[in-house]
Design a protein around this motif. Structure first.
Motif, PDB file in Angstrom:
ATOM      1  N   ALA A 155       0.850  -1.192   0.000  1.00  0.00           N
ATOM      2  CA  ALA A 155       0.000   0.000   0.000  1.00  0.00           C
ATOM      3  C   ALA A 155       0.881   1.236   0.000  1.00  0.00           C
ATOM      4  CB  ALA A 155      -0.905   0.010   1.235  1.00  0.00           C
ATOM      5  N   LYS A 156       0.243   2.373  -0.195  1.00  0.00           N
ATOM      6  CA  LYS A 156       0.971   3.629  -0.043  1.00  0.00           C
ATOM      7  C   LYS A 156       0.041   4.667   0.556  1.00  0.00           C
ATOM      8  CE  LYS A 156       0.437   5.698  -4.636  1.00  0.00           C
ATOM      9  NZ  LYS A 156       1.191   6.214  -5.759  1.00  0.00           N
ATOM     10  N   ILE A 157       0.644   5.625   1.201  1.00  0.00           N
ATOM     11  CA  ILE A 157      -0.081   6.772   1.744  1.00  0.00           C
ATOM     12  C   ILE A 157       0.280   7.960   0.871  1.00  0.00           C
ATOM     13  CG2 ILE A 157      -0.408   8.298   3.718  1.00  0.00           C
ATOM     14  CD1 ILE A 157       0.583   5.982   5.499  1.00  0.00           C
ATOM     15  N   LYS A 158      -0.736   8.566   0.282  1.00  0.00           N
ATOM     16  CA  LYS A 158      -0.506   9.721  -0.583  1.00  0.00           C
ATOM     17  C   LYS A 158      -1.778  10.543  -0.626  1.00  0.00           C
ATOM     18  CE  LYS A 158       1.605  11.064  -4.899  1.00  0.00           C
ATOM     19  NZ  LYS A 158       2.306  10.622  -6.086  1.00  0.00           N
ATOM     20  N   HIS A 159      -1.626  11.853  -0.636  1.00  0.00           N
ATOM     21  CA  HIS A 159      -2.771  12.770  -0.681  1.00  0.00           C
ATOM     22  C   HIS A 159      -3.726  12.532   0.484  1.00  0.00           C
ATOM     23  CE1 HIS A 159      -1.326  14.036  -4.546  1.00  0.00           C
ATOM     24  NE2 HIS A 159      -1.498  12.834  -5.059  1.00  0.00           N
ATOM     25  N   GLY A 160      -3.177  12.162   1.647  1.00  0.00           N
ATOM     26  CA  GLY A 160      -3.991  11.980   2.837  1.00  0.00           C
ATOM     27  C   GLY A 160      -4.878  10.752   2.822  1.00  0.00           C
ATOM     28  N   LYS A 161      -4.539   9.772   1.990  1.00  0.00           N
ATOM     29  CA  LYS A 161      -5.330   8.539   1.882  1.00  0.00           C
ATOM     30  C   LYS A 161      -4.403   7.335   1.836  1.00  0.00           C
ATOM     31  CE  LYS A 161      -8.969  10.762  -0.770  1.00  0.00           C
ATOM     32  NZ  LYS A 161      -9.735  10.765  -2.013  1.00  0.00           N
ATOM     33  N   VAL A 162      -4.959   6.180   2.186  1.00  0.00           N
ATOM     34  CA  VAL A 162      -4.237   4.917   2.045  1.00  0.00           C
ATOM     35  C   VAL A 162      -4.721   4.274   0.754  1.00  0.00           C
ATOM     36  CG1 VAL A 162      -3.851   2.617   3.011  1.00  0.00           C
ATOM     37  CG2 VAL A 162      -4.030   4.583   4.536  1.00  0.00           C
ATOM     38  N   TRP A 163      -3.765   3.863  -0.075  1.00  0.00           N
ATOM     39  CA  TRP A 163      -4.061   3.218  -1.354  1.00  0.00           C
ATOM     40  C   TRP A 163      -3.497   1.807  -1.306  1.00  0.00           C
ATOM     41  CZ3 TRP A 163      -6.714   6.132  -4.965  1.00  0.00           C
ATOM     42  CH2 TRP A 163      -6.795   7.496  -4.706  1.00  0.00           C
ATOM     43  N   LEU A 164      -4.331   0.791  -1.522  1.00  0.00           N
ATOM     44  CA  LEU A 164      -3.907  -0.601  -1.490  1.00  0.00           C
ATOM     45  C   LEU A 164      -3.583  -1.101  -2.888  1.00  0.00           C
ATOM     46  CD1 LEU A 164      -6.658  -2.021   0.870  1.00  0.00           C
ATOM     47  CD2 LEU A 164      -4.304  -1.465   1.478  1.00  0.00           C
ATOM     48  N   LYS A 165      -2.507  -1.858  -2.999  1.00  0.00           N
ATOM     49  CA  LYS A 165      -2.187  -2.501  -4.269  1.00  0.00           C
ATOM     50  C   LYS A 165      -3.150  -3.667  -4.474  1.00  0.00           C
ATOM     51  CE  LYS A 165       2.071  -3.120  -5.524  1.00  0.00           C
ATOM     52  NZ  LYS A 165       3.488  -3.501  -5.580  1.00  0.00           N
ATOM     53  N   VAL A 166      -3.644  -3.816  -5.675  1.00  0.00           N
ATOM     54  CA  VAL A 166      -4.546  -4.920  -5.987  1.00  0.00           C
ATOM     55  C   VAL A 166      -4.090  -5.610  -7.261  1.00  0.00           C
ATOM     56  CG1 VAL A 166      -6.546  -3.864  -4.874  1.00  0.00           C
ATOM     57  CG2 VAL A 166      -6.143  -3.466  -7.292  1.00  0.00           C
ATOM     58  N   ASP A 167      -4.562  -6.834  -7.416  1.00  0.00           N
ATOM     59  CA  ASP A 167      -4.332  -7.576  -8.653  1.00  0.00           C
ATOM     60  C   ASP A 167      -5.535  -8.498  -8.853  1.00  0.00           C
ATOM     61  OD1 ASP A 167      -3.952  -9.809  -6.994  1.00  0.00           O
ATOM     62  OD2 ASP A 167      -1.783  -9.710  -7.126  1.00  0.00           O
TER      63      ASP A 167
END
Length: 80
Positions: free
Chosen positions: A40-52
């Motif tokens: 995952a990453k934290i960017k723009h005040g949000k958590v973004w999860l990697k998916v496949d």
């Protein structure tokens, strides 16, 4: 948007009962790693999860929205 260290600390605190996590500053955000693998990453005040393909449907069933990025829009993330 500048990195928000208190939000990063909050996210790591929420994950703390799941084991040891590491962070790495990358591309204007913070990558979250577990056992050396970015998930995952934290960017723009949000958590973004990697998916496949193996987990995309699980997240979609929960109503999470998928976004793409990169030159070819091949990289997929889910916004929490």
């Amino acid at each position: 948007m500048p990195l928000n260290e208190s939000y990063e600390d909050f996210v790591l605190d929420q994950l703390s009962d799941r084991g040891r996590f590491e962070t790495k500053n990358m591309f204007g955000g913070v990558a979250l790693l577990h056992r050396g693998a970015a998930f995952a990453k934290i960017k723009h005040g949000k958590v973004w999860l990697k998916v496949d393909d193996s987990n995309r449907d699980d997240f979609s069933k929960l109503g999470m929205r998928q976004d793409s990025y990169g030159k070819d829009n091949a990289r997929r993330l889910l916004n929490l």
